[in-house]
Design a protein around this motif. Structure first.
Motif, short mmCIF file in Angstrom:
data_model
loop_
_atom_site.label_atom_id
_atom_site.label_comp_id
_atom_site.label_asym_id
_atom_site.label_seq_id
_atom_site.Cartn_x
_atom_site.Cartn_y
_atom_site.Cartn_z
N LEU A 74 43.57 48.41 38.38
CA LEU A 74 42.45 47.48 38.57
C LEU A 74 42.74 46.17 37.84
O LEU A 74 43.18 46.19 36.69
CB LEU A 74 41.16 48.11 38.01
CG LEU A 74 39.90 47.24 37.94
CD1 LEU A 74 39.42 46.86 39.34
CD2 LEU A 74 38.79 47.97 37.19
N ILE A 75 42.48 45.03 38.50
CA ILE A 75 42.50 43.73 37.83
C ILE A 75 41.09 43.16 37.86
O ILE A 75 40.40 43.23 38.88
CB ILE A 75 43.52 42.76 38.49
CG1 ILE A 75 43.61 41.46 37.66
CG2 ILE A 75 43.21 42.47 39.95
CD1 ILE A 75 44.80 40.58 38.02
N ILE A 76 40.65 42.63 36.72
CA ILE A 76 39.31 42.03 36.60
C ILE A 76 39.52 40.60 36.12
O ILE A 76 40.04 40.38 35.02
CB ILE A 76 38.43 42.79 35.58
CG1 ILE A 76 38.38 44.29 35.91
CG2 ILE A 76 37.03 42.20 35.55
CD1 ILE A 76 37.78 45.14 34.79
N SER A 77 39.10 39.63 36.94
CA SER A 77 39.28 38.23 36.55
C SER A 77 37.94 37.60 36.21
O SER A 77 37.07 37.48 37.08
CB SER A 77 39.98 37.44 37.66
OG SER A 77 40.37 36.18 37.18
N VAL A 78 37.78 37.22 34.94
CA VAL A 78 36.50 36.69 34.45
C VAL A 78 36.72 35.39 33.67
O VAL A 78 36.13 35.17 32.63
CB VAL A 78 35.75 37.74 33.59
CG1 VAL A 78 35.17 38.84 34.44
CG2 VAL A 78 36.66 38.34 32.52
N THR A 79 37.59 34.51 34.19
CA THR A 79 37.77 33.20 33.56
C THR A 79 36.56 32.33 33.89
O THR A 79 35.69 32.71 34.67
CB THR A 79 39.05 32.50 34.08
OG1 THR A 79 38.81 32.03 35.41
CG2 THR A 79 40.25 33.44 34.08
N GLU A 80 36.52 31.12 33.31
CA GLU A 80 35.40 30.20 33.56
C GLU A 80 35.45 29.62 34.97
O GLU A 80 34.46 29.05 35.43
CB GLU A 80 35.44 29.06 32.54
CG GLU A 80 35.14 29.47 31.11
CD GLU A 80 33.75 30.07 30.98
OE1 GLU A 80 32.77 29.43 31.43
OE2 GLU A 80 33.63 31.18 30.43
N SER A 81 36.58 29.73 35.67
CA SER A 81 36.73 29.11 37.00
C SER A 81 36.61 30.15 38.11
O SER A 81 37.39 31.11 38.17
CB SER A 81 38.11 28.43 37.08
OG SER A 81 38.45 28.16 38.43
#
Length: 467
Positions: free
Chosen positions: A84-91
């Motif tokens: 699993l990849i979780i992307s939670v950057t500001e963009s």
């Protein structure tokens, strides 16, 4: 006594997933904290070397400094073996790109945080076309939680289960209330409403109460019932159950937009005070039915002029926790308004808990709960799955709703014959939209959803309730 509880021991934990988290902000850090506790193999990616080092050292995990959307960076992180990849950057765009690259390179599930209203309207389309497991929007989820509370302002928290058919409602027992001094086993006879008390906080201790537990004034209690009966119960014990007629929101960010839209749609008047003139103009177009005031929401004179003393509800949604807290405390002194306080960071949690802040919402926790529910579901067997997960009483108790897909050792057996873990309560069975508060004769059937409240953490599967 409604609901069902028993006693027993714990089982071994299932093997964890390999998870890449892109972004070391508030949500990313919360996810690392929660998921590392649950035994997952975590790698973090962020451009900020200092943040990566701090978090990697704190949680003893691997960290990579770089652009999470980069093919080479993802390869260095081991994307090909990742679950699993979780992307939670500001963009939002970077989050979607990270997930798209990962889906092309590895055979993994992908979750993206997407907060912009334009993208949120298209969340279903984006999820399907990009093959994402989930698109999560913290501001939208926080706004929904705030709206649920304003629809039932006597509650501190209102959480929804069984697709809105059942509600978990948290409130404080006031002095002189009918519940003060009542034994839980006597509730049905005295109140004539089918509800279940599933958690009590008293003097800092949390209890999952049995039938002989005696409620007292000052207890913070959580009850579960069907949506209609929950309101009947609160009305019967002397609480106001009508939604607020109007609200004042300080700050005009994304959460304010989502909340205002939600409230206006059901006829609640909304006034927003926002400092930035351009944003006020945008909101005037987006929310033509709302009153938009360009001004400093922390100016006491302005708040007085705009009617703070007689407004029915007040929600500070500035980006600064300290401002939100001070605005709430000021409102408590000059108004009887229902207040909701949004807090993004959780430093000084013990101090915050002692302040009279009304209902408190933490967007980062709302986000992490949805993701953790998904992660646990990935670890579960095929016969049941997690539908909904909420943490209660400062993460000391979990409320989990499972869907039953296949027959197993817990189906078609009277609950009284199941050996259940200690400190666990089966709160309801949702069968074809009917909410059943179970007794020992009831049994779990294929197709049901079942809600469990427990002080144990990390349940992935309904069979985890067994001793």
């Amino acid at each position: 006594m409604f609901g069902f509880m028993n006693s027993g021991k714990s089982k071994p934990v299932k093997k964890g997933l390999k998870i890449i988290i892109v972004g070391c902000g508030k949500v990313g850090t919360t996810l690392v904290e929660q998921l590392s506790k649950e035994g997952h193999d975590i790698i973090i990616i962020d451009k900020n070397a200092k943040k990566v080092q701090e978090i990697a050292n704190m949680y003893d995990i691997m960290g990579i400094v770089g652009n999470g959307a980069s093919y080479s960076v993802q390869m260095d992180a081991g994307i090909e073996e990742t679950d699993l990849i979780i992307s939670v950057t500001e963009s939002d765009e970077l989050n979607l790109l990270c997930c798209t690259v990962a889906k092309q390179v590895g055979d993994c599930a992908a979750i993206a945080r997407v907060r912009t209203p334009d993208y949120s309207k298209e969340a279903g389309y984006l999820r399907e076309k990009l093959g994402l497991a989930m698109i999560i929007n913290p501001e939208l989820e926080a706004a929904r939680e705030a709206a649920r509370i304003l629809f039932l302002p006597s509650a501190l928290e209102v959480n929804s289960f069984a697709h809105g058919q059942a509600e978990l409602i948290k409130f404080v027992i006031p002095e002189g209330n009918i519940l003060d001094g009542i034994e839980i086993a006597e509730l049905r006879a005295k109140i004539h409403t089918n509800i279940l008390v599933c958690g009590v906080e008293r003097d800092g201790e949390v209890y999952i109460p049995g039938g002989d537990f005696i409620l007292q004034r000052g207890d913070v209690i959580s009850v579960v019932a069907s949506r209609k009966l929950a309101r009947e119960f609160l009305s019967h014990i002397g609480f106001e159950t009508k939604q607020v007629k109007n609200t004042m929101i300080i700050g005009g960010g994304k959460a304010a937009y989502y909340l205002a839209k939600n409230l206006l749609d059901v006829g609640i008047d909304v006034k927003i005070i926002e400092n930035n003139k351009e944003r006020c103009e945008e909101l005037s177009v987006l929310l033509p039915k709302a009153i938009i005031i360009n001004g400093d929401g922390t100016d006491q004179e302005l708040l007085k002029e705009e009617g703070l003393s007689y407004v029915e509800s007040f929600v500070p949604l500035t980006g600064i926790d300290e401002e939100n807290i001070l605005l709430t405390l000021h409102t408590r002194q000059v108004s009887k308004a229902k207040v909701i306080t949004k807090i993004n960071r959780i430093n000084f949690k013990d101090v915050i808990a002692k302040l009279d802040l009304g209902s408190v919402i933490y967007p980062r926790y709302i986000t992490s709960e949805a993701i953790i529910a998904y992660v646990r579901a990935r670890r579960a067997s095929l016969d049941s799955n997690i539908e909904t997960l909420y943490h209660m009483f400062d993460h000391r108790v979990e409320a989990i709703e499972f869907r039953v897909y296949e027959e197993s050792e817990i189906t078609n057996i009277p609950l009284k014959d199941l050996a259940l873990k200690k400190d666990l309560l089966l709160c309801f069975i949702n069968r074809n939209g009917k909410i059943i508060l179970p007794n020992g004769q009831d049994s779990i059937q294929v197709g049901d959803t079942v809600m469990v409240v427990t002080t144990h953490t990390g349940f992935n599967d309904l069979k985890d309730i067994l001793a």
